[in-house]
Scaffold this active site. Structure first.
Site, PDB file in Angstrom:
ATOM      1  N   LEU A 184       0.839  -1.200   0.000  1.00 19.49           N
ATOM      2  CA  LEU A 184       0.000   0.000   0.000  1.00 19.49           C
ATOM      3  C   LEU A 184       0.872   1.248   0.000  1.00 19.49           C
ATOM      4  O   LEU A 184       1.448   1.610   1.027  1.00 19.49           O
ATOM      5  CB  LEU A 184      -0.923   0.005   1.223  1.00 19.49           C
ATOM      6  CG  LEU A 184      -1.825  -1.218   1.394  1.00 19.49           C
ATOM      7  CD1 LEU A 184      -2.619  -1.107   2.678  1.00 19.49           C
ATOM      8  CD2 LEU A 184      -2.740  -1.385   0.186  1.00 19.49           C
ATOM      9  N   GLY A 221       2.646  -8.451   7.013  1.00 24.05           N
ATOM     10  CA  GLY A 221       3.239  -7.548   7.993  1.00 24.05           C
ATOM     11  C   GLY A 221       3.162  -6.131   7.475  1.00 24.05           C
ATOM     12  O   GLY A 221       3.091  -5.910   6.265  1.00 24.05           O
ATOM     13  N   GLY A 222       3.138  -5.172   8.385  1.00 25.28           N
ATOM     14  CA  GLY A 222       3.075  -3.777   7.978  1.00 25.28           C
ATOM     15  C   GLY A 222       1.904  -3.540   7.050  1.00 25.28           C
ATOM     16  O   GLY A 222       0.764  -3.884   7.353  1.00 25.28           O
ATOM     17  N   ASP A 223       2.204  -2.975   5.876  1.00 27.33           N
ATOM     18  CA  ASP A 223       1.158  -2.704   4.881  1.00 27.33           C
ATOM     19  C   ASP A 223       1.321  -3.599   3.662  1.00 27.33           C
ATOM     20  O   ASP A 223       1.022  -3.220   2.550  1.00 27.33           O
ATOM     21  CB  ASP A 223       1.159  -1.226   4.482  1.00 27.33           C
ATOM     22  CG  ASP A 223       2.456  -0.790   3.830  1.00 27.33           C
ATOM     23  OD1 ASP A 223       3.458  -1.522   3.934  1.00 27.33           O
ATOM     24  OD2 ASP A 223       2.478   0.288   3.219  1.00 27.33           O
ATOM     25  N   GLU A 224       1.790  -4.822   3.896  1.00 23.69           N
ATOM     26  CA  GLU A 224       2.021  -5.779   2.816  1.00 23.69           C
ATOM     27  C   GLU A 224       1.103  -6.987   2.999  1.00 23.69           C
ATOM     28  O   GLU A 224       1.018  -7.557   4.083  1.00 23.69           O
ATOM     29  CB  GLU A 224       3.483  -6.212   2.802  1.00 23.69           C
ATOM     30  CG  GLU A 224       3.868  -6.951   1.548  1.00 23.69           C
ATOM     31  CD  GLU A 224       5.370  -7.151   1.453  1.00 23.69           C
ATOM     32  OE1 GLU A 224       6.039  -6.322   0.824  1.00 23.69           O
ATOM     33  OE2 GLU A 224       5.858  -8.135   2.030  1.00 23.69           O
TER      34      GLU A 224
END
Length: 168
Positions: A41, A81-84
């Protein structure tokens, strides 16, 4: 909880890896194709910085909802994880089915996220790798989908790219 991302209600990286490994073995045994999509994202850090982590969490949660609404029976979406995020499409009717799905997903993720009256936007960069065309292991498919995703980022983001081998 070891297989679950509580924020998005999606499977996590560990569950995705176990599921994908089993799906690859099944696809190899049956001669079926599958597709792996890697989604990042773009603009997510800006949302966190400008509107706070509550807004970022809202966007991630809504992405989880949109992914669950988009996939079919047998497919899996997960937060890496994160925006993945990743999506595993199985079985795949043909190579074009992955591109069609990725295009529809791009449209869905481009819809604004309305958070306390603010219209928040992220732009997804989506890389796609196919089994067995682009690799026969999860590690290879993730690597190739990642290469395709970074090609999207270098070309301006907010698009889909299928992995293509570089000429020798």
């Amino acid at each position: 909880m070891a297989y679950h991302d509580s924020l998005t209600e999606l499977p996590n990286r560990r569950k995705f890896q176990e599921h994908a490994d089993a799906a690859l073995k099944q696809a190899e045994a049956s001669g079926q194709k599958l597709a792996l999509l890697l989604i990042d994202l773009d603009g997510f850090k800006f949302i966190n910085d400008r509107y706070g982590h509550g807004a970022g969490d809202f966007v991630l949660n809504t992405v989880g909802i949109r992914l669950r609404q988009s996939i079919g029976i047998g497919d899996m979406a997960a937060r890496m994880g994160g925006d993945e995020f990743t999506v595993l499409l199985q079985p795949l009717e043909d190579d074009c089915a992955a591109a069609r799905f990725a295009g529809q997903l791009l449209d869905k993720l481009n819809e604004p996220f309305i958070y306390h009256g603010a219209s928040l936007k992220v732009s997804p960069s989506i890389g796609v790798a196919l089994f067995p065309n682009h690799g026969t292991t999860l590690e290879m498919l993730l690597k190739r989908a990642d290469q395709a995703m970074y090609a999207v980022k270098q070309a301006g983001k907010n698009s889909v790219r299928m992995y293509a081998q570089l000429p020798h």
